[in-house]
Scaffold this active site. Structure first.
Site, PDB file in Angstrom:
ATOM      1  N   GLN A 183      -7.171   0.450  -8.999  1.00 38.76           N
ATOM      2  CA  GLN A 183      -6.554   0.664  -8.620  1.00 38.76           C
ATOM      3  C   GLN A 183      -5.990   2.194  -9.754  1.00 38.76           C
ATOM      4  OE1 GLN A 183      -5.152   2.168  -6.071  1.00 38.76           O
ATOM      5  NE2 GLN A 183      -6.191  -0.632  -4.917  1.00 38.76           N
ATOM      6  N   CYS A 329      -6.481  -6.975   3.492  1.00 34.83           N
ATOM      7  CA  CYS A 329      -7.288  -8.028   4.174  1.00 34.83           C
ATOM      8  C   CYS A 329      -6.254  -9.058   4.849  1.00 34.83           C
ATOM      9  CB  CYS A 329      -7.705  -9.318   2.426  1.00 34.83           C
ATOM     10  SG  CYS A 329      -8.086  -7.749   1.353  1.00 34.83           S
TER      11      CYS A 329
END
Ligand SMILES: *Cc1c(COP(=O)(O)O)cnc(C)c1O
Length: 388
Positions: A183, A329
């Site tokens: 990130q 997810c």
């Protein structure tokens, strides 16, 4: 992307930068060449691969040969964790340390090492603000610790970890350190020597590059057992014909991310502060998840008492606003986020939290549209299902 769409899910994936696409196009059309071939087409591919490796090394402050190109973040992370663990096992090192808030690529690779390879794992806790305490790492290290892996910035909350401090503790104790820095590009510095890390994972589609390509930085001399066996590519650390177009795109995207980092980050910081202030002042019983200072400017994780995130996400989606419950997810399931639970939130608080992740195309106007809509949507959900 559709004009009226408000895409606030950049932590899941970013749109491809047109400059990156342009750099990739020559390798997508016609014969792109195999970098292992002797002839001129192959040599052109090899040249592109070498150039990309040099560009990436420049951003990370490392040697080109310390870069291993992979298929993305998950593969890089699996290679780092399994590769080092298996290489050091012969020396009796069977212990690994990570944190409770890692991405599933890390947590599930560790589960695999425990279940099938007999390793032991210690997961460091985080405080209410989502930060790992370096003192906890010092206590957890053992003579048999092979590797420590702590993420640079969390993908659900944006909270930034004290990587240089953690890595320094490891170096002093002679333990290797990996960070999932997926990130970070475009927002945080990536110099591997300033960070003091031995391994670092990235994936291009989180910084406006293509999907399906990533890299592992591997400090010279770091022991590693390859996890994909075959040809001699990537100095025998990762077999398989290289994804030349993808690698060229990754290098271009990383170069852009680094050169525009400070302007990009301060722009995002202003946008996310506007969003946080707006929500906290307009919506009662709302809160920010994670440290407000030590945070990626792109990620804003907000909690609302007495609502279900899934319902809020659907209402937002109907109005063209794309947000997320945190980890892609786990969306679609009602499992509360392991990251928010680890920070001490109750399952109800975790299930009432939503992640907005901002990017290059996010505007003040888009933030204001969200701020105009959100109070009504939250109020609407609270009347349908009043607080228990
Ligand atoms: C997206 C992400 C990954 C996985 O990267 P892929 O390229 O999807 O495999 C790993 N860690 C973090 C923090 C991420 O945000």
């Amino acid at each position: 992307m559709h004009n009226r769409l408000i895409y606030l899910d950049h932590a899941a994936t970013t749109p491809l930068d047109p400059r990156v696409l342009e750099a990739m196009l020559p390798f997508l059309s016609g014969t792109s060449g195999n970098a292992s071939s002797i002839h001129q087409v192959g040599r052109a591919a090899l040249q592109a691969l070498d150039d990309a490796r040099e560009q990436v090394a420049l951003v990370l402050g490392c040697q080109p040969k310390e870069i291993v190109f992979t298929s993305g973040g998950s593969e890089s992370i699996n290679l780092a964790l399994k590769g080092v663990a298996m290489a050091l096992r012969a020396q009796g090192k069977n212990h690994l340390i990570s944190s409770t808030i890692e991405h599933h690529a890390v947590l599930h690779a560790l589960d695999y090492l425990v279940e099938y390879e007999g390793f032991r794992v210690t997961l460091l806790p985080v405080d209410r603000n989502g930060r790992v305490n370096p003192a906890d790492l010092s206590t957890a290290l053992r003579p048999e610790t092979a590797l420590v892996s702590v993420m640079y910035a969390n993908n659900e909350t944006g909270v930034v970890q004290p990587i240089a401090d953690l890595a320094a503790i490891c170096r002093e104790r002679g333990v290797l350190f990996h960070t999932d820095a997926v990130q970070a590009p475009g927002q945080l510095p990536l110099d591997v020597n300033a960070l003091g890390v031995d391994l670092l994972s990235l994936t291009a589609h989180k910084f406006y590059g293509p999907q399906g390509v990533g890299l592992l930085y591997l400090r010279r001399g770091t022991p590693l057992v390859p996890q994909i066996n075959g040809g001699a590519q990537e100095r025998r650390r990762r077999a398989g014909t290289e994804n030349i177009a993808g690698i060229v795109g990754l290098a271009k995207a990383l170069t852009i991310a680094e050169s525009e980092r400070t302007t990009h980050a301060s722009r995002l910081r202003a946008l996310s502060e506007r969003l946080i202030d707006g929500v906290l002042t307009r919506i009662p019983q709302s809160w920010l998840n994670g440290d407000r200072e030590s945070r990626l400017p792109s990620i804003v994780n907000l909690g609302f008492a007495c609502i279900e995130t899934e319902s809020l996400l659907l209402l937002l989606d109907q109005r063209g606003i794309c947000a997320s419950s945190g980890s892609a997810c786990t969306s679609g399931s009602l499992e509360p986020s392991h990251v928010l639970l680890a920070m001490g939130l109750s399952p109800e608080e975790a299930n009432g939290s939503i992640r907005f992740s901002l990017g290059k195309q996010t505007t003040d106007e888009q933030i204001d549209i969200v701020l105009d809509l959100l109070p009504d949507l939250v109020a609407q959900l609270r009347t349908v299902t009043p607080c228990a």
